[in-house]
Write an enzyme that holds these catalytic residues in place. Structure first.
Site, PDB file in Angstrom:
ATOM      1  N   GLU A   1       0.824  -1.208   0.000  1.00  0.00           N
ATOM      2  CA  GLU A   1       0.000   0.000   0.000  1.00  0.00           C
ATOM      3  C   GLU A   1       0.864   1.267   0.000  1.00  0.00           C
ATOM      4  O   GLU A   1       0.769   2.131   0.854  1.00  0.00           O
ATOM      5  CB  GLU A   1      -0.971  -0.010   1.174  1.00  0.00           C
TER       6      GLU A   1
ATOM      7  N   GLU B   1      -5.952  -6.977  -2.110  1.00  0.00           N
ATOM      8  CA  GLU B   1      -6.635  -7.045  -0.817  1.00  0.00           C
ATOM      9  C   GLU B   1      -8.082  -6.606  -0.976  1.00  0.00           C
ATOM     10  O   GLU B   1      -8.350  -5.571  -1.598  1.00  0.00           O
ATOM     11  CB  GLU B   1      -5.991  -6.113   0.222  1.00  0.00           C
TER      12      GLU B   1
END
Length: 343
Positions: free
Chosen positions: A170, A276
């Site tokens: 991320e 995710e």
């Protein structure tokens, strides 16, 4: 003589009549199997949960290995995070190798997710490992290379070659702050990615390298990042996304994410993946609808470049780390949410 007759018989079986003449039939072209769509789960908490004797129950309510429960619900790929020197004995190199070998032996494909930190790396936290804090930028690049190579080479020695590797987790504003903060120096971030990329390809040239951002619906974020990386010569194969909607907005965010995935394919010529996803465990029916839809949309990405969807920590339940987006109920029984992966 028997050997000669067998050969003649085999030859006769391979002949066809064309215009009255016997000629050897051309061998049928071999069908190239399409790479299977990755239906995945990040289960990095699993070894810790098992250490503390958390149990998992299948649809029938029987206690069972969590990985087998996931496999029986269509999951074919496992994602594992790696921290550099964590304070706990989980998500370090030894734990990841152990879990990857276990998953591979059960027939799962493997993704490795490098955080390049001793703790969680995410859009708000990209803290350097303690052992790297005194390094200059060239030292950081070498540390990224060495750590990536070491983990992957150790896995390879144990018979595990990951299909995908995330170079950072991320990384909305880069990693290894402040040196690798993208808004401060996109060039530095690109160089760090390239260090990881080079290490991955040194171990196995076929492993696909992922650059992963959160908020997969945010096209402006993705354009800013990947325009910048392109301008600075970053090397990678796949654009990864996270997506955590709620029951009030999942349909809107799923459509925006599909639009963004198609834009990434068109704009940069890269494959895309949902690295995710998660939704509130208290509403498994809505979670199943969300998952079914985002899986279908990822499969529909232009050019067949949508590689897969990974659920983040579906095995979590109850009070474990106060996370509320698993796919097991409060007593550890799998919910219908994961049925979405059976399609």
């Amino acid at each position: 003589m028997k050997k000669i007759m067998k050969r003649l018989t085999a030859l006769a079986l391979s002949l066809t009549m064309v215009g009255g003449l016997s000629v050897a039939a051309a061998p049928a072209p071999k069908a190239e199997a399409a790479t299977a769509f990755a239906k995945g789960a990040d289960v990095s908490w699993l070894s810790e949960m098992e250490f503390y004797n958390w149990a998992f129950y299948n649809d029938a309510g029987n206690k069972q290995d969590a990985l087998q429960i996931l496999k029986d619900h269509g999951i074919n790929s496992i994602r594992l995070r790696v921290w550099v020197n964590p304070s706990i004995n989980f998500s370090n190199k030894a734990d990841v190798v152990k879990q990857a070998v276990r998953a591979k032996n059960m027939g799962f494909r493997i993704m490795i997710d490098f955080h390049y930190s001793d703790v969680w790396a995410d859009p708000a936290h990209q803290t350097k490992p303690s052992a790297w804090k005194s390094k200059d930028f060239n030292g950081l690049k070498q540390a990224v290379y060495d750590h990536t190579y070491d983990v992957l080479n150790t896995l390879k020695a144990q018979g595990v070659t990951p299909e995908w590797v995330q170079v950072g987790n991320e990384t909305n504003d880069g990693m290894l702050w402040e040196d690798g903060r993208a808004s401060k120096s996109m060039s530095n971030f690109a160089q760090l990615i390239n260090s990881g990329y080079d290490a991955v390809k040194k171990v196995n040239a076929d492993t696909k390298v992922i650059v992963h951002l959160s908020n997969g619906y945010d096209n402006s974020l993705f354009r800013w990042m990947f325009d910048g990386l392109k301008a600075n010569g970053a090397k990678y194969d796949v654009i990864g996304m996270s997506l955590y909607p709620d029951k009030s907005n999942w349909q809107t965010l799923n459509q925006q994410t599909l639009n963004n995935m198609n834009d990434m394919v068109s704009r940069y010529g890269k494959e895309v993946m949902i690295s995710e996803v998660g939704m509130d465990a208290s509403d498994p029916a809505t979670s199943k609808a969300f998952l079914s839809d985002i899986i279908a949309k990822t499969r529909a990405v232009s050019g067949g470049k949508g590689l897969g969807v990974f659920y983040w920590e579906p095995e979590q339940y109850g009070t474990w780390y106060a996370y509320t987006k698993g796919a097991f109920d409060s007593k550890g029984k799998v919910t219908i949410a994961l049925d979405a992966f059976l399609n």
